[in-house]
Design a protein around this motif. Structure first.
Motif, mmCIF file in Angstrom:
data_model
loop_
_atom_site.group_PDB
_atom_site.id
_atom_site.type_symbol
_atom_site.label_atom_id
_atom_site.label_comp_id
_atom_site.label_asym_id
_atom_site.label_seq_id
_atom_site.Cartn_x
_atom_site.Cartn_y
_atom_site.Cartn_z
ATOM 1 N N ASP A 78 0.825 -1.209 0.000
ATOM 2 C CA ASP A 78 0.000 0.000 0.000
ATOM 3 C C ASP A 78 0.858 1.257 0.000
ATOM 4 O O ASP A 78 0.475 2.293 0.557
ATOM 5 N N THR A 79 1.992 1.214 -0.638
ATOM 6 C CA THR A 79 2.939 2.323 -0.612
ATOM 7 C C THR A 79 3.890 2.213 -1.798
ATOM 8 O O THR A 79 3.999 1.163 -2.435
ATOM 9 N N GLY A 80 4.562 3.313 -2.125
ATOM 10 C CA GLY A 80 5.593 3.288 -3.157
ATOM 11 C C GLY A 80 5.066 3.487 -4.567
ATOM 12 O O GLY A 80 3.912 3.887 -4.777
ATOM 13 N N LEU A 81 5.927 3.207 -5.528
ATOM 14 C CA LEU A 81 5.609 3.407 -6.947
ATOM 15 C C LEU A 81 5.744 2.111 -7.740
ATOM 16 O O LEU A 81 6.168 2.119 -8.896
ATOM 17 N N SER A 82 5.386 1.002 -7.110
ATOM 18 C CA SER A 82 5.341 -0.260 -7.859
ATOM 19 C C SER A 82 4.182 -0.217 -8.843
ATOM 20 O O SER A 82 3.243 0.578 -8.693
ATOM 21 N N ARG A 83 4.237 -1.071 -9.847
ATOM 22 C CA ARG A 83 3.127 -1.168 -10.803
ATOM 23 C C ARG A 83 1.824 -1.493 -10.069
ATOM 24 O O ARG A 83 0.782 -0.879 -10.340
ATOM 25 N N LYS A 84 1.894 -2.418 -9.133
ATOM 26 C CA LYS A 84 0.695 -2.808 -8.385
ATOM 27 C C LYS A 84 0.086 -1.607 -7.667
ATOM 28 O O LYS A 84 -1.122 -1.353 -7.773
ATOM 29 N N HIS A 85 0.910 -0.858 -6.944
ATOM 30 C CA HIS A 85 0.367 0.250 -6.151
ATOM 31 C C HIS A 85 -0.151 1.379 -7.037
ATOM 32 O O HIS A 85 -1.199 1.965 -6.754
ATOM 33 N N ILE A 86 0.550 1.675 -8.121
ATOM 34 C CA ILE A 86 0.102 2.746 -9.017
ATOM 35 C C ILE A 86 -1.236 2.409 -9.651
ATOM 36 O O ILE A 86 -2.175 3.217 -9.637
ATOM 37 N N LEU A 87 -1.353 1.209 -10.208
ATOM 38 C CA LEU A 87 -2.582 0.855 -10.936
ATOM 39 C C LEU A 87 -3.774 0.706 -9.997
ATOM 40 O O LEU A 87 -4.910 1.039 -10.364
ATOM 41 N N GLU A 88 -3.530 0.239 -8.793
ATOM 42 C CA GLU A 88 -4.624 0.167 -7.823
ATOM 43 C C GLU A 88 -4.975 1.550 -7.287
ATOM 44 O O GLU A 88 -6.147 1.868 -7.055
ATOM 45 N N SER A 89 -3.959 2.391 -7.104
ATOM 46 C CA SER A 89 -4.185 3.711 -6.514
ATOM 47 C C SER A 89 -4.939 4.639 -7.452
ATOM 48 O O SER A 89 -5.789 5.419 -6.995
ATOM 49 N N ILE A 90 -4.641 4.605 -8.741
ATOM 50 C CA ILE A 90 -5.345 5.510 -9.658
ATOM 51 C C ILE A 90 -6.836 5.199 -9.658
ATOM 52 O O ILE A 90 -7.673 6.116 -9.675
ATOM 53 N N ASP A 91 -7.195 3.934 -9.580
ATOM 54 C CA ASP A 91 -8.620 3.592 -9.556
ATOM 55 C C ASP A 91 -9.286 4.108 -8.287
ATOM 56 O O ASP A 91 -10.413 4.617 -8.325
ATOM 57 N N GLY A 92 -8.591 3.993 -7.156
ATOM 58 C CA GLY A 92 -9.143 4.508 -5.911
ATOM 59 C C GLY A 92 -9.300 6.011 -5.942
ATOM 60 O O GLY A 92 -10.317 6.552 -5.482
ATOM 61 N N SER A 93 -8.298 6.703 -6.488
ATOM 62 C CA SER A 93 -8.372 8.159 -6.566
ATOM 63 C C SER A 93 -9.528 8.610 -7.453
ATOM 64 O O SER A 93 -10.267 9.540 -7.099
ATOM 65 N N LEU A 94 -9.702 7.975 -8.594
ATOM 66 C CA LEU A 94 -10.799 8.362 -9.487
ATOM 67 C C LEU A 94 -12.154 8.125 -8.832
ATOM 68 O O LEU A 94 -13.079 8.936 -8.987
ATOM 69 N N ARG A 95 -12.268 7.047 -8.098
ATOM 70 C CA ARG A 95 -13.532 6.762 -7.414
ATOM 71 C C ARG A 95 -13.834 7.841 -6.368
ATOM 72 O O ARG A 95 -14.955 8.351 -6.293
ATOM 73 N N ARG A 96 -12.841 8.203 -5.584
ATOM 74 C CA ARG A 96 -13.059 9.209 -4.537
ATOM 75 C C ARG A 96 -13.284 10.602 -5.122
ATOM 76 O O ARG A 96 -14.085 11.390 -4.598
ATOM 77 N N LEU A 97 -12.580 10.919 -6.196
ATOM 78 C CA LEU A 97 -12.731 12.232 -6.834
ATOM 79 C C LEU A 97 -13.965 12.308 -7.725
ATOM 80 O O LEU A 97 -14.298 13.388 -8.226
ATOM 81 N N GLN A 98 -14.600 11.164 -7.956
ATOM 82 C CA GLN A 98 -15.839 11.100 -8.751
ATOM 83 C C GLN A 98 -15.623 11.636 -10.172
ATOM 84 O O GLN A 98 -16.393 12.456 -10.679
ATOM 85 N N THR A 99 -14.547 11.162 -10.799
ATOM 86 C CA THR A 99 -14.219 11.581 -12.150
ATOM 87 C C THR A 99 -13.665 10.392 -12.923
ATOM 88 O O THR A 99 -13.168 9.429 -12.326
ATOM 89 N N ASP A 100 -13.745 10.458 -14.243
ATOM 90 C CA ASP A 100 -13.220 9.376 -15.080
ATOM 91 C C ASP A 100 -11.726 9.487 -15.310
ATOM 92 O O ASP A 100 -11.092 8.521 -15.730
ATOM 93 N N TYR A 101 -11.180 10.678 -15.060
ATOM 94 C CA TYR A 101 -9.743 10.893 -15.302
ATOM 95 C C TYR A 101 -9.252 12.055 -14.447
ATOM 96 O O TYR A 101 -10.038 12.883 -13.985
ATOM 97 N N VAL A 102 -7.943 12.091 -14.212
ATOM 98 C CA VAL A 102 -7.317 13.274 -13.633
ATOM 99 C C VAL A 102 -6.463 13.919 -14.718
ATOM 100 O O VAL A 102 -5.957 13.236 -15.617
ATOM 101 N N ASP A 103 -6.318 15.210 -14.632
ATOM 102 C CA ASP A 103 -5.506 15.912 -15.629
ATOM 103 C C ASP A 103 -4.026 15.661 -15.404
ATOM 104 O O ASP A 103 -3.245 15.597 -16.363
#
Length: 336
Positions: free
Chosen positions: A92-117
């Motif tokens: 649940d930390t760092g810049l591994s492929r696993k953490h990045i790909l899981e984190s972007i989905d969580g961020s988009l869900r919380r921000l209620q948007t399909d993408y971040v700029d």
């Protein structure tokens, strides 16, 4: 409001960017946080910066709620990945492929948007191969979940390596988010020259030095009740490097400069970082809506050469310029 291109890209952002570190989801109630975001929008701010680690994901949720109903195409939303989130498991930390790909989905869900700029590496991960990190970012861009990639507090050497890999992988690394203020100038020696060469802009945080450059902290006096210097949840620790009587006295000496330009000390501080042409935006936060309106007045201000010289003379030896401080302050291992 004035707008600037972000790096060597066609993306324009508001030069005053609203950030919700240390406020949303922690220091202020959600209703006040929403009022601050609404005040920013009313003042012409279109760019909003957050991170998944702020208040352990709560800040993203608050920002998403506050921006609900706004025309998405009229906003620029930035978030970040690196620091521990959630239950703080071993991945649940760092810049591994696993953490990045899981984190972007969580961020988009919380921000209620399909993408971040803009999706940013919140620090450099010494334990993950840079190739793995940049490939994951390339996939995030190709999937449409982020339009551009940035970083935060990377050294000049790290910027060069990341930029080269991004070009090979077919996406743009266009920004760095460092601390920068009249008092903290460590990026000027190496990071800014490298960034100019690479087509990378700075989106700077703490332009008011955690509130010290507002002048509200007086030498020899206890910090005002309720101020960041009294916040035991993290604010006091961040500001302590500036809570020195020599620093505070020199900040008070800036008042005549600010008054000569019809600015408050806070407005002078924000206008000062924007005077650097490699700075695309200054991130300002707020615990009250009226603070947003005041800080936005720094947009478009020109500081004449004699005032810039007076600022340097007033601050003197308390300005930190050592380029090595960027690397010194970086995490040496992935945080757990």
């Amino acid at each position: 409001m004035e707008f600037r291109y972000l790096g060597n890209s066609g993306l324009k952002i508001s030069e005053i960017t609203y950030g919700n570190w240390l406020t949303h989801g922690s220091q202020v109630e959600n209703e006040v946080a929403t009022a601050c975001v609404r005040a920013a929008l009313e003042c012409g701010v279109t760019s909003f910066d957050t991170a998944d680690a702020y208040a352990n994901t709560k800040a993203e949720q608050v920002l998403g709620d506050a921006l609900k109903g706004e025309r998405r195409q009229s906003l620029e939303i930035f978030t970040k990945v690196y620091w521990p989130t959630g239950p703080r498991g071993h991945n649940d930390t760092g810049l591994s492929r696993k953490h990045i790909l899981e984190s972007i989905d969580g961020s988009l869900r919380r921000l209620q948007t399909d993408y971040v700029d803009l999706y940013q590496a919140h620090r450099y991960d010494t334990e993950t191969p840079l190739e793995e990190t940049m490939q994951a970012f390339a996939d995030v861009v190709r999937s449409g979940k982020a339009l551009y990639i940035g970083v935060s507090e990377w050294t000049a050497e790290q910027l060069r390596a990341g930029h080269a890999l991004a070009r090979e992988l077919g996406f743009q690394l266009i920004s760095n988010q460092p601390q920068y203020s009249m008092l903290w100038r460590v990026i000027e020696g190496e990071v800014v020259p490298a960034s100019r060469e690479l087509g990378i802009s700075q989106i700077v945080w703490s332009p008011i030095a955690q509130g010290v450059l507002t002048g509200k902290y007086q030498p020899g006096q206890a910090p005002p009740e309720g101020s960041r210097a009294t916040d035991t949840n993290g604010g006091a620790d961040m500001i302590k490097r500036f809570m020195d009587d020599d620093v505070l006295s020199r900040v008070q000496a800036l008042r005549p400069v600010a008054e000569s330009l019809d600015l408050s000390l806070a407005q002078l501080a924000v206008a000062w970082v924007l005077h650097n042409d490699n700075v695309a935006a200054a991130i300002v936060g707020a615990s009250r809506p009226e603070q947003v309106a005041e800080n936005v007045k720094a947009a478009g201000v020109t500081i004449p050469a004699d005032a810039l010289a007076a600022i340097d003379q007033a601050l003197g030896a308390v300005m930190e310029r050592d380029p090595a401080r960027t690397a010194d302050n970086a995490p040496k291992t992935r945080p757990a």
